[in-house]
Design a protein around this motif. Structure first.
Motif, PDB file in Angstrom:
ATOM      1  N   LYS A  59       0.837  -1.202   0.000  1.00  0.00           N
ATOM      2  CA  LYS A  59       0.000   0.000   0.000  1.00  0.00           C
ATOM      3  C   LYS A  59       0.871   1.252   0.000  1.00  0.00           C
ATOM      4  CE  LYS A  59      -3.713   2.332   2.415  1.00  0.00           C
ATOM      5  NZ  LYS A  59      -4.636   2.332   3.546  1.00  0.00           N
ATOM      6  N   VAL A  60       0.571   2.198  -0.906  1.00  0.00           N
ATOM      7  CA  VAL A  60       1.299   3.466  -0.928  1.00  0.00           C
ATOM      8  C   VAL A  60       0.867   4.289   0.274  1.00  0.00           C
ATOM      9  CG1 VAL A  60       1.670   5.617  -2.184  1.00  0.00           C
ATOM     10  CG2 VAL A  60       1.650   3.450  -3.420  1.00  0.00           C
ATOM     11  N   MET A  61       1.832   4.669   1.079  1.00  0.00           N
ATOM     12  CA  MET A  61       1.561   5.407   2.311  1.00  0.00           C
ATOM     13  C   MET A  61       1.765   6.907   2.153  1.00  0.00           C
ATOM     14  SD  MET A  61       0.632   3.173   4.399  1.00  0.00           S
ATOM     15  CE  MET A  61       0.754   1.506   4.953  1.00  0.00           C
ATOM     16  N   SER A  62       2.754   7.294   1.334  1.00  0.00           N
ATOM     17  CA  SER A  62       3.078   8.708   1.194  1.00  0.00           C
ATOM     18  C   SER A  62       3.728   8.937  -0.161  1.00  0.00           C
ATOM     19  CB  SER A  62       4.030   9.135   2.321  1.00  0.00           C
ATOM     20  OG  SER A  62       4.191  10.532   2.372  1.00  0.00           O
ATOM     21  N   THR A  63       3.525  10.133  -0.723  1.00  0.00           N
ATOM     22  CA  THR A  63       4.124  10.507  -2.003  1.00  0.00           C
ATOM     23  C   THR A  63       4.721  11.905  -1.915  1.00  0.00           C
ATOM     24  OG1 THR A  63       2.090  11.474  -2.873  1.00  0.00           O
ATOM     25  CG2 THR A  63       2.457   9.121  -3.303  1.00  0.00           C
ATOM     26  N   LEU A  64       5.671  12.169  -2.796  1.00  0.00           N
ATOM     27  CA  LEU A  64       6.349  13.460  -2.857  1.00  0.00           C
ATOM     28  C   LEU A  64       6.849  13.665  -4.277  1.00  0.00           C
ATOM     29  CD1 LEU A  64       7.651  15.940  -1.398  1.00  0.00           C
ATOM     30  CD2 LEU A  64       9.605  14.469  -0.911  1.00  0.00           C
ATOM     31  N   SER A  65       6.660  14.873  -4.799  1.00  0.00           N
ATOM     32  CA  SER A  65       7.076  15.189  -6.174  1.00  0.00           C
ATOM     33  C   SER A  65       8.232  16.170  -6.184  1.00  0.00           C
ATOM     34  CB  SER A  65       5.911  15.821  -6.939  1.00  0.00           C
ATOM     35  OG  SER A  65       4.851  14.923  -7.043  1.00  0.00           O
ATOM     36  N   ILE A  66       9.033  16.061  -7.238  1.00  0.00           N
ATOM     37  CA  ILE A  66      10.109  17.020  -7.494  1.00  0.00           C
ATOM     38  C   ILE A  66       9.804  17.703  -8.819  1.00  0.00           C
ATOM     39  CG2 ILE A  66      12.578  17.384  -7.835  1.00  0.00           C
ATOM     40  CD1 ILE A  66      13.000  14.590  -6.521  1.00  0.00           C
TER      41      ILE A  66
END
Length: 173
Positions: A59-66
């Motif tokens: 399960k994806v818990m957290s995301t962050l973009s650059i």
């Protein structure tokens, strides 16, 4: 835990996570573009930016973009700019966002991209985000009214002091 890059195959999952995570921010009256992104916008975002995730038990818990200075939505200071930071609300406060940010800084920004520094922005009116970013080594460098109903505070984190000093010398106008 697995750290990985989000791909087009993750578009719908990413859309749902972003909307769920930003719902509480919207309820505060703070309007970020990610909160109302549609599937087409999500797909373009994945194509134009580095989008990373931490997952646990599949399960994806957290995301962050650059966002990149050469991309279609560059940050304001000529450096890569972090954004669309989101954690599954069911797992908020469990440290997944912190772990992902630390991994992205170390593995992507420092080791892979060899960056001198990185920026991010958040709403001045958010009750705790500025404080959290400062606790993780970010410092305020500016602000702007981008027409979203709040003032955006920009923060910067120096990742490599020597590279940063060289970058500053090259970018003096």
């Amino acid at each position: 835990m697995i750290f990985r890059q989000i791909t087009q195959a993750d578009s719908e999952l990413y859309l749902n996570l972003i909307h769920d995570a930003y719902q509480s921010v919207e309820q505060m009256g703070i309007h970020f573009a990610a909160a109302t992104a549609d599937l087409d916008t999500i797909k373009k975002h994945i194509d134009s930016n580095g989008v990373y995730a931490v997952q646990k038990s599949g399960k994806v818990m957290s995301t962050l973009s650059i966002r990149f200075p050469w991309g279609n939505n560059p940050g304001p200071y000529g450096l890569p700019h972090l954004g669309w930071f989101a954690t599954d609300p069911e797992h908020k406060g469990e440290g997944f966002g912190r772990l992902l940010m630390e991994w992205v800084e170390r593995s992507i920004l420092i080791e892979q991209l060899k960056l001198p520094a990185v920026t991010l922005g958040t709403a001045e009116s958010h009750p705790w985000l500025i404080k959290v970013y400062k606790q993780h080594g970010y410092r305020e460098i500016g602000q702007a009214n981008l027409g979203h109903g709040h003032t955006t505070i920009y923060l910067e984190k120096v990742l490599d002091q020597g590279r940063y000093e060289d970058w500053q010398k090259r970018n003096k106008k």
